[in-house]
Design an enzyme around this catalytic site. Structure first.
Site, PDB file in Angstrom:
ATOM      1  N   GLU A 164      -2.985  56.064  11.699  1.00  0.00           N
ATOM      2  CA  GLU A 164      -3.278  54.666  11.389  1.00  0.00           C
ATOM      3  C   GLU A 164      -2.170  54.124  10.495  1.00  0.00           C
ATOM      4  O   GLU A 164      -1.993  54.577   9.369  1.00  0.00           O
ATOM      5  CB  GLU A 164      -4.639  54.535  10.696  1.00  0.00           C
ATOM      6  CG  GLU A 164      -4.987  53.135  10.230  1.00  0.00           C
ATOM      7  CD  GLU A 164      -4.865  52.083  11.331  1.00  0.00           C
ATOM      8  OE1 GLU A 164      -4.101  51.116  11.142  1.00  0.00           O
ATOM      9  OE2 GLU A 164      -5.518  52.256  12.381  1.00  0.00           O
ATOM     10  N   MET A 165      -1.423  53.150  11.034  1.00  0.00           N
ATOM     11  CA  MET A 165      -0.278  52.616  10.287  1.00  0.00           C
ATOM     12  C   MET A 165      -0.679  51.733   9.125  1.00  0.00           C
ATOM     13  O   MET A 165       0.019  51.655   8.113  1.00  0.00           O
ATOM     14  CB  MET A 165       0.634  51.830  11.231  1.00  0.00           C
ATOM     15  CG  MET A 165       1.556  52.683  12.056  1.00  0.00           C
ATOM     16  SD  MET A 165       2.811  51.690  12.892  1.00  0.00           S
ATOM     17  CE  MET A 165       3.737  51.040  11.497  1.00  0.00           C
ATOM     18  N   HIS A 208       0.838  -1.202   0.000  1.00  0.00           N
ATOM     19  CA  HIS A 208       0.000   0.000   0.000  1.00  0.00           C
ATOM     20  C   HIS A 208       0.869   1.247   0.000  1.00  0.00           C
ATOM     21  O   HIS A 208       1.751   1.381   0.848  1.00  0.00           O
ATOM     22  CB  HIS A 208      -0.901   0.031   1.239  1.00  0.00           C
ATOM     23  CG  HIS A 208      -1.714  -1.197   1.414  1.00  0.00           C
ATOM     24  ND1 HIS A 208      -1.898  -1.807   2.628  1.00  0.00           N
ATOM     25  CD2 HIS A 208      -2.397  -1.962   0.512  1.00  0.00           C
ATOM     26  CE1 HIS A 208      -2.653  -2.877   2.479  1.00  0.00           C
ATOM     27  NE2 HIS A 208      -2.968  -2.995   1.206  1.00  0.00           N
ATOM     28  N   VAL A 210     -14.875  50.380  16.161  1.00  0.00           N
ATOM     29  CA  VAL A 210     -15.843  50.584  17.241  1.00  0.00           C
ATOM     30  C   VAL A 210     -17.207  50.818  16.593  1.00  0.00           C
ATOM     31  O   VAL A 210     -17.309  51.604  15.645  1.00  0.00           O
ATOM     32  CB  VAL A 210     -15.457  51.817  18.084  1.00  0.00           C
ATOM     33  CG1 VAL A 210     -16.484  52.066  19.180  1.00  0.00           C
ATOM     34  CG2 VAL A 210     -14.076  51.630  18.682  1.00  0.00           C
ATOM     35  N   CYS A 242       3.394  20.154  33.424  1.00  0.00           N
ATOM     36  CA  CYS A 242       2.167  19.376  33.617  1.00  0.00           C
ATOM     37  C   CYS A 242       2.490  17.966  34.085  1.00  0.00           C
ATOM     38  O   CYS A 242       1.659  17.307  34.704  1.00  0.00           O
ATOM     39  CB  CYS A 242       1.363  19.333  32.313  1.00  0.00           C
ATOM     40  SG  CYS A 242       2.168  18.413  30.977  1.00  0.00           S
ATOM     41  N   CYS A 247      -3.456  45.638  22.351  1.00  0.00           N
ATOM     42  CA  CYS A 247      -2.808  45.237  23.607  1.00  0.00           C
ATOM     43  C   CYS A 247      -2.529  43.747  23.667  1.00  0.00           C
ATOM     44  O   CYS A 247      -2.229  43.228  24.723  1.00  0.00           O
ATOM     45  CB  CYS A 247      -3.667  45.637  24.796  1.00  0.00           C
ATOM     46  SG  CYS A 247      -5.305  44.947  24.729  1.00  0.00           S
ATOM     47  N   CYS A 297       7.451  23.137  29.442  1.00  0.00           N
ATOM     48  CA  CYS A 297       6.168  22.454  29.210  1.00  0.00           C
ATOM     49  C   CYS A 297       5.236  23.314  28.371  1.00  0.00           C
ATOM     50  O   CYS A 297       4.819  24.398  28.804  1.00  0.00           O
ATOM     51  CB  CYS A 297       5.495  22.116  30.544  1.00  0.00           C
ATOM     52  SG  CYS A 297       3.884  21.354  30.324  1.00  0.00           S
TER      53      CYS A 297
END
Length: 1616
Positions: free
Chosen positions: A1168-1169, A418, A1580, A653, A1226, A691
């Protein structure tokens, strides 16, 4: 050479019954009577039945034997499972003694059921056999491309399975204790067993030898064909024997058998040949190499003679057989059910290849083909064509490394032939993979076959590796065997699709890593955007990359990203923690921390790796820098070395492979460990054991905030309630009492411990708990009374640590609060000095300068305050200006005065008595919360205040769940919850509206009015949805339309929620639209509604006349708690100049658009970039100066005194900017939940800090920061605290809150954090009260900071003035478009249908619909969208599991369910529900279990159990619901989820998204479709910005009124 594929799968309805000779049946019965052990009995049964078992059962028995040998299965478990499998076949045999008849390819009686072996054998069965006496010669496949004269044999027929005859071998040797053996040892065991079972083999050979004509023989072994040819005597003998048996069992005749079951004969013949010839072949070849599979599958050169079917000869026998079948007694019901269950269970476990794990019935399963004249690997490598040395050179021996060659036209396959990929972990699991192809010298770059040496059965492959990119797009991949290394060139035609997937995943990994290098803040939708817009290289034979491509290769991609992170420094933020990678890991169910052998897979090498040095340095003012530098003094490390050593301690963990491996002993962290000879000071984990699971968890903890915020107990008050024993000797009054009031004698001064205090001084107060710091208060009164002794009244100060600022506050700064208390003088500790620091007169021009020290030195007894603080709403405001009068100076308390004033406003009172009736007294007006209500006023009332006299149809409820075909819809069971995200079923009703007819108080028993129980009688107004026309009427009507009614209701005055204006439309001096836009809370009516007759009538005259009230504009206003409840009209028309505004991070301008609609702002500058968004802003604000530069560079220029930038654009100067607004990104510091040296460094250089520096430099009158809701929770709210701390230090009044955009008029849930600030002398705006009702689940707006819950000033928590805006309101008028619609301008084709649509369309002269375009989704995604039902709440769980032909001509497969899901169990029909081994207890994911190109995406059921079943993915919007938060790229499997049109098979268009945000249709966007989606998603919502703007406008009006009144007073004073 074309690849061979398995025949298409035919649905299996039943498993054919096996047929046993009578002697076998008798022996089986004897076994039941013999006193054999269980093991012996099973062994004997296997010997008897083995040749008659179905292929599927044999495969399962082989798997069981393998598990037993590997000690994965106990002997008892093995015996039980073998007995179960044998009983299954025996039960079928007992139920049906006759074979299903097949005539001309069809089964009689409509029975289309077939077993796996029966289907696979069809290819050979349909080709007529040659005469038995004629010898067969092998035939080679044609190489000239001609069509083959006969169909190729089935792969299942030629699949080698040497272990099928060795099932019983383990009994003699003790299976439970046997160790795993190599393949060659198992082969030897097979030979010994065959020797022992010669009699059985002879019988099998005799039964099946004449059926061998169905099997093509290997080209390499013509001698064996001769030896296997039977004589006529042998055939006659066998025929007689079969006739005898048939007479006893009523079996069909040989001719009939040959006609009806060619597939079974073929199967038996193949089995016999494999058993007979396997050992001899194994001796000729190396044990670990596969047989010459290509030779085995070569068809004969000569076409066999055709045999005409003889149907008429068997006609009589057929009729007899049919009659016998009809007269056979029916099975009992229990047996039928048992057999059905057996059939069902056999279907749930499709057979797999025991080597490569591929499904044997997969239509895409392919078999390898060898090149012509191919030789084995040693012979190939010695060919002179591959030598890079001359005949005289002997350089080969001088190299220790293996020789390297190029390999072209290659195929890779397992032992069974296969074709299989090399990157699914088979090599890592020690599965032997082999390959064939044409080897070429290492210097040869020509991928053609010319000049190559053809090889076959090369390998097995020891390892595969990636050597990186060849300076361009192509990855170099290689194999290593024991003899040589091969660098791959072009695959063979049959292997090209498999190898193409591998190249695709490597190239996608390259795209992802390069994207993350420069886009650390990207979302999942941004990543999909990048993938979909990248053009694949020409060598991949792909038109486009899709999301499915990324999900298919997610495990590999994430491993490559992890490897990239491993190359970084220990303190670097891993790029796999970016938001987009975390979403990909969850969606695709990626297993983190898998460490496969380094030699087997190397990572993509980035020779020019761009080291992530963090964000560019932010330009900050000295004040902003000083705050951060002071607070983080201990965490800022000036030295890079110390910074790395002080990185946070890594946690693990303990489950993933990374955590479980030992320390490397080489990295920096290991060298510091004591065990490796270090000091052990840094206490860091090994860098090789970082981790990934813990890092993911910490990042996720900061990403989403739980809506169900628990109620936190308020912190204890600062004051003391206990009395303290007084020491009279240390306290003495100074002077005489100023005034005596009853028992109290008031003094001006007191002496405590020789320290004189007087009224107005500040003191420190001893707390009961000595561990707490001293409390501070101002002494506002001194007195003595007989009961309590010497007392003082304390007006408390609030320490900065007790505010929302917490530890970020200045330790010397205090805040005034409205809290005061009577205290004993003995609690006073000492006198302190608290100075009020008033803002300087030149405050606005002091921005950017060196900040003055607020206090010189710290003597421990000197403090200062600037602001008043509201502890419930977290509002910092200028101190109140309330001044004492001369007669109460000795006991005046500002806090008492303010609290008394607020209580007075809150208490309902009646005014202006009109009439005294028998049972009640009527009044003309009443006040509540400072608002005056008169007879004739409109009022808001809660929905439960009164009902209507018409029975409305019950609200739409979800239809009861109908039973679902779980085989067709296997994922529907996941929809157990009735909750649908985006549904308005639980949305509250809007306020009831009434007109006050009477204000009265009922009389008490003494005849006097009970003024504490004020009631009002109102006339009810109906909304359109309250009439018999119900909800549909409201969609077409104006949202502020009402209907008058003569129905009345009596309501408690306490229930009144506010005042509104309701006018008769015909009496308005202007049109209804102008009136409605003139201010908030305005309604109108044109008709009256008669509920009894269900008719609309002209309103009566008394309804049209507002009575003595006139229009009631602006009368009797007091100061309310919420300014939003006042009418907006001022008493005197004041012309307000618009604020000169700078919009930083403006995007396409949603914030500015809302402020323009509110009429308060003129955006003169924007930064505004991103160029497409900047261009969109220019289109909509042609008068603005738009800067497309880094905001840090611009601020640096301005601070340096520059007036223009490099492009000649004029820069705003100090004093120019009156309003500063923006939403700084942010995400750059959102990867970890707590600050450390590196994340702090990121925050210090973030755009939030830059934005605050803009505020400090320009000192605008108003400041607004908008961000995601989680802004207030980042870093345990540290980002919020530091932002407020900066504003407070600058001298600003400020507050914060979370607003839901859906409550201000958009059909979208979008929670946004808002920080408002106002300069000294201005009024700090309140947050706007909601205008529309909205789903309660989306309106959890409180914020917990340091275990204290904060809310905003909003009072409308359960209802609102207007109904919710729905998807239908938003876009039902837009014309239908198809998937991929791209026409930028089209016509509307109709009028607006709803009030909302009329608002957004506006008054266009020639209306043109722009940007009604939608993404062109891939063929597979388009098919999924077509199959999502139109019912509300439909999503991926409603997809049918079917095969579908896609628009590109390919087929989408059915999803296979292969594992038992321990959590969800089985379906009602008993089918499995798991798609990966991870659903079974304690098992890890199996890479080979992944399925692709299925209508139901495999990854969703794979990870659904741990992600709320991925509710909403591929979800349709609901006409009566709302949008999820509009994102930057609508993807059916993205965060937004429900992005499919309610009725059309496509995702929402750009214009529909823009409408969901509240953008007018005239608002222009710029760029390609994905640019436009991003502009809309980042904006917005203008209606939200407008609502905030109107609140700012109210503050500006209030200040203008104060200034006007002050000016009037000055003028009057001057006249006097």
């Amino acid at each position: 050479m074309p690849a061979r594929t398995a025949p298409a799968r035919v649905p299996t309805l039943a498993v054919p019954a096996i047929s046993l000779p009578d002697d076998v049946r008798r022996r089986l019965k004897d076994l039941e009577r013999d006193s054999l052990t269980e093991k012996e009995c099973v062994k004997e049964k296997l010997n008897l039945l083995h040749e008659f078992l179905q292929t599927e059962i044999k495969n399962q028995l082989c798997d069981l034997e393998t598990k037993l040998r590997k000690e994965e299965l106990s002997e008892e478990g093995y015996l039980a499972k073998v007995k179960s499998l044998l009983n299954k076949d025996l039960s079928l045999e007992n139920g049906a003694h006759a074979y299903n008849r097949e005539v001309n390819g069809r089964l009689e009686n409509g029975n289309q059921a077939r077993s796996e072996a029966r289907r696979v054998g069809m290819a050979d069965a349909n080709s007529p056999p040659k005469p038995l006496s004629k010898p067969r010669t092998p035939r080679r496949s044609k190489s000239d491309g001609e069509a083959k004269p006969e169909p190729s044999p089935s792969p299942r027929i030629t699949r080698k399975s040497t272990r099928q005859t060795t099932i019983t071998s383990h009994f003699a040797k003790g299976p439970a204790k046997r160790k795993p053996q190599e393949e060659s040892e198992r082969a030897k065991s097979d030979e010994s067993i065959k020797e022992e079972d010669k009699d059985q083999d002879e019988k099998r050979r005799r039964v099946t030898s004449r059926e061998r004509v169905a099997r093509p023989l290997p080209a390499e072994e013509p001698e064996r064909a001769k030896s296997g040819t039977r004589t006529e005597k042998e055939e006659e003998r066998d025929e007689k024997e079969e006739k005898r048996l048939r007479s006893q069992t009523k079996e069909p005749t040989p001719k009939q058998k040959l006609k009806e079951e060619p597939d079974r004969e073929a199967r038996a013949g193949v089995q016999a040949d494999e058993d007979e010839d396997g050992d001899e072949k194994d001796e000729k070849k190396h044990r670990s190499q596969p047989k010459d599979l290509a030779a085995k599958r070569r068809p004969e050169e000569k076409e066999p003679e055709k045999v005409n079917p003889q149907i008429s000869d068997e006609k009589d026998e057929d009729e007899k057989e049919e009659k016998r079948r009809k007269t056979t007694p029916k099975e009992p019901t229990e047996k039928k059910m048992a057999r059905a269950k057996t059939v069902m269970n056999s279907k749930t476990h499709p057979p797999k290849c025991i080597q490569c794990g591929q499904y044997l019935d997969d239509p895409d399963l392919k078999y390898g083909q060898h090149p012509p004249d191919a030789v084995d690997e040693p012979q190939m490598l010695t060919n002179e064509k591959l030598s890079i040395f001359d005949a005289n050179e002997s350089g080969f021996e001088s190299y220790e490394a293996l020789p390297q060659h190029k390999l072209t036209c290659f195929s890779v396959y397992c032992k069974h032939g296969h074709l299989c990929p090399i990157d699914t972990g088979l090599i890592e699991k020690n599965i032997e993979l082999f390959f064939s192809g044409s080897a070429k010298p290492i210097y040869d770059d020509d991928p053609s076959l010319e000049g190559g040496v053809n090889g076959k059965n090369l390998g097995p492959i020891n390892e595969w590796w990636i050597t990186g990119f060849d300076g361009g797009e192509k990855a170099l991949i290689g194999f290593s065997t024991s003899f040589a290394e091969y660098i791959l060139m072009d695959p063979s035609p049959e292997y090209a699709p498999i190898f193409g997937l591998m190249q695709e995943k490597i190239y996608i990994s390259k795209i992802v890593v390069e994207f993350l290098q420069s886009n650390s803040d990207s979302t999942y939708e941004d990543l999909i955007n990048k993938i979909e817009t990248t053009v694949p290289p020409s060598g991949l034979n792909l038109n486009r990359f899709t999301e499915d491509s990324l999900l298919r290769h997610a495990q590999f991609v994430v491993e490559q990203v992890e490897s990239y992170d491993e190359a970084g420094d220990s303190d670097e933020q891993p790029i796999f923690l970016t938001p987009c990678m975390r979403d990909l890991i969850k969606l695709a169910g990626v297993t983190l921390g898998q460490r496969r052998a380094q030699a087997r897979r190397q990572t993509i090498r980035h020779s020019t790796r761009e080291k992530d040095r963090g964000p560019t340095k932010a330009t900050t003012t000295k004040l902003v820098y000083q705050i951060f530098d002071t607070f983080f003094a201990e965490q800022i490390e000036k030295d890079d070395r110390e910074d790395k050593e002080n990185a946070f301690k890594r946690r693990r963990c303990g489950v993933c492979e990374v955590c479980q491996q030992p320390e490397c002993g080489k990295c920096k962290a290991c060298k510091d460990m004591v065990k490796f000879g270090g000091s052990g000071r840094s206490k860091q984990a090994c860098q090789e054991r970082r981790c990934p699971n813990m890092a993911m968890k910490e990042a996720d903890d900061d990403e989403e905030v739980d809506d169900n915020i628990p109620e936190m107990p308020s912190p204890k008050k600062m004051h003391q309630g206990k009395k303290k024993k007084q020491n009279k000797n240390r306290i003495s009054w100074v002077g005489e009492a100023v005034k005596t009031d009853g028992k109290k004698s008031y003094y001006k001064k007191v002496c405590i411990d020789a320290e004189t205090l007087e009224v107005g001084d500040c003191v420190s107060v001893i707390p009961d708990d000595s561990s707490k710091p001293l409390y501070l208060a101002r002494v506002t009164a001194l007195w003595e009374d007989s009961s309590n002794g010497q007392m003082f009244h304390a007006h408390w100060f609030c320490a900065g640590t007790d505010t929302v600022l917490g530890a970020t506050s200045d330790p010397l700064e205090l805040f005034l609060v409205d809290e005061c208390e009577d205290m004993q003088l003995s609690y006073i500790h000492s006198k302190v000095k608290v100075i009020y620091k008033a803002p300087s007169e030149n405050w606005a021009m002091e921005g950017g300068m060196d900040p003055e020290s607020l206090l010189e030195g710290d003597d421990g007894k000197t403090y200062f305050y600037q602001l008043w603080y509201d502890q419930d709403y977290a509002r910092f405001e200028s101190p109140p200006k309330t001044q004492p009068t001369e007669d109460n100076k000795f006991k005046f308390c500002v806090s008492c005065a303010r609290l008394a004033e607020m209580r007075q406003k809150e208490i309902p009172r009646v005014l202006e008595q009109l009439e005294d009736l028998d049972s009640r007294v009527l009044y003309y007006s009443a006040t509540k919360n400072g608002i005056l209500y008169r007879v004739g006023d409109g009022v808001y009332l809660p929905p439960e205040a009164f009902t209507f006299n018409i029975k409305l149809s019950s609200p739409v409820k979800r239809p009861r769940k109908e039973p679902v075909d779980e085989d067709l819809y296997p994922e529907h069971y996941r929809k157990y919850s009735d909750y649908i995200k985006g549904s308005n079923l639980d949305a509250p009703e809007p306020y009831r509206i009434g007109r006050i007819k009477e204000i009265f108080c009922p009389k008490k028993s003494n005849g006097r009015p009970n003024e504490t129980d004020i009631k009002i009688r109102v006339n009810k107004f109906y909304r359109p949805e309250n009439t018999h026309k119900s909800t549909p009427a409201s969609y077409h009507a104006d949202i502020n339309l009402l209907y008058w009614s003569d129905e009345e209701a009596v309501v408690d005055f306490k229930a009144v929620q506010g005042r509104c204006t309701v006018e008769y439309g015909e009496d308005l001096p202007e049109c209804v639209q102008v009136y409605s836009m003139g201010g908030p809370n305005r309604f109108y009516f044109l008709e009256a509604y008669n509920a009894k007759s269900k008719s609309f009538e002209d309103p009566p005259n008394h309804a049209r006349s507002p009575g003595n009230k006139g229009k009631g504009k602006g009368k009797g206003k007091g100061k309310p708690k919420s300014q939003a409840c006042e009418p907006s009209e001022p008493e005197i028309e004041i012309k307000l100049p618009k604020l000169r505004t700078l919009d930083v991070f403006s995007g396409c301008g949603g914030l500015s658009e809302g402020f323009h609609q509110a009429g308060i702002s003129d955006t003169l500058w924007a930064i505004e970039m991103w160029d497409p968004a900047a261009q969109a802003f220019r289109l909509n604000n042609p008068g603005s100066t738009v800067f497309t530069e880094d905001c840090n560079i611009l601020l640096k220029l301005v601070m340096a005194g520059e007036t223009t930038n490099s492009r000649g654009q004029r820069l705003p100067q100090k004093g120019d900017v009156e309003m500063l607004c923006g939403g700084p990104p942010c995400q750059g510091f959102s990867g970890m939940n707590r600050f450390n040296s590196r994340t702090y460094s990121k925050f210090k250089n973030s755009l939030v800090v830059s934005f605050l520096s803009y505020c400090d430099y320009y000192r605008p009158r108003f400041f607004l920061l908008e961000n995601v809701r989680n802004f207030v929770s980042f870093k345990r709210s540290m980002v919020l605290k530091l932002t407020l701390r900066c504003l407070v230090r600058m001298g600003y009044q400020c507050t914060f809150g979370v607003l839901q955009a859906g409550q201000y008029g958009v059909a979208q849930t979008r929670r946004r954090a808002i920080i408002l600030a106002a300069a000294p002398g201005e009024k700090l705006p309140l947050f706007p009260e909601p205008l529309h009702v909205f789903a309660p689940r989306a309106c959890q707006l409180s914020v917990v900071v340091d275990d204290k819950k904060f809310v905003s000033n909003i009072t409308r928590l359960s209802s609102g003035p207007f109904r919710t805006i729905t998807v239908r309101d938003t876009m039902s008028d837009l014309p239908e478009v198809r998937n991929g619609a791209s026409a930028l301008e089209i016509s509307y084709n109709g009028e607006p249908q709803s009030w909302f649509q009329r608002q957004l369309r506006g008054a266009q002269y020639q209306p043109i619909l722009r940007d009604h375009i939608c993404k062109d989704m891939s063929a597979l995604v388009a098919a999924r969208m077509r199959h999502i039902p139109l019912a509300p709440g439909s999503d991926w769980r409603d997809l049918p599991n079917i095969e579908v032909r896609l628009s590109d001509g390919t087929m989408a497969r059915k999803l296979r369910y292969t594992h038992h899901d321990r959590k969800n169990g089985r379906s009602s029909s008993g089918a499995l529900r798991g798609v990966c081994s991870c659903v079974e207890a304690g098992k890890a994911c199996d890479p080979a279990a992944r399925q692709f190109n299925t209508l139901i995406p495999w990854c969703l059921p794979h990870t659904g159990n741990r992600h709320n079943h991925w509710a909403g993915l591929y979800g349709r919007l609901e006409w009566d619901g709302f949008f999820s938060t509009t994102v930057t790229n609508p993807e059916p499997m993205g965060k937004q989820g429900r992005v499919l049109h309610p009725e059309q098979h496509r995702v929402v268009s750009v214009r529909e998204c823009a409408r969901s945000q509240g953008f007018p249709d005239t608002y222009r966007l710029f760029g390609n479709i994905l640019d436009k989606h991003r502009q809309v998603g980042n904006a917005v919502p203008p209606p939200l910005a407008k609502a905030i703007g109107l609140e700012i406008k109210l503050c500006m009006l209030a200040k203008a009124r104060e200034s006007a009144s002050a000016k009037i007073k000055e003028e009057e004073a001057a006249k006097d």
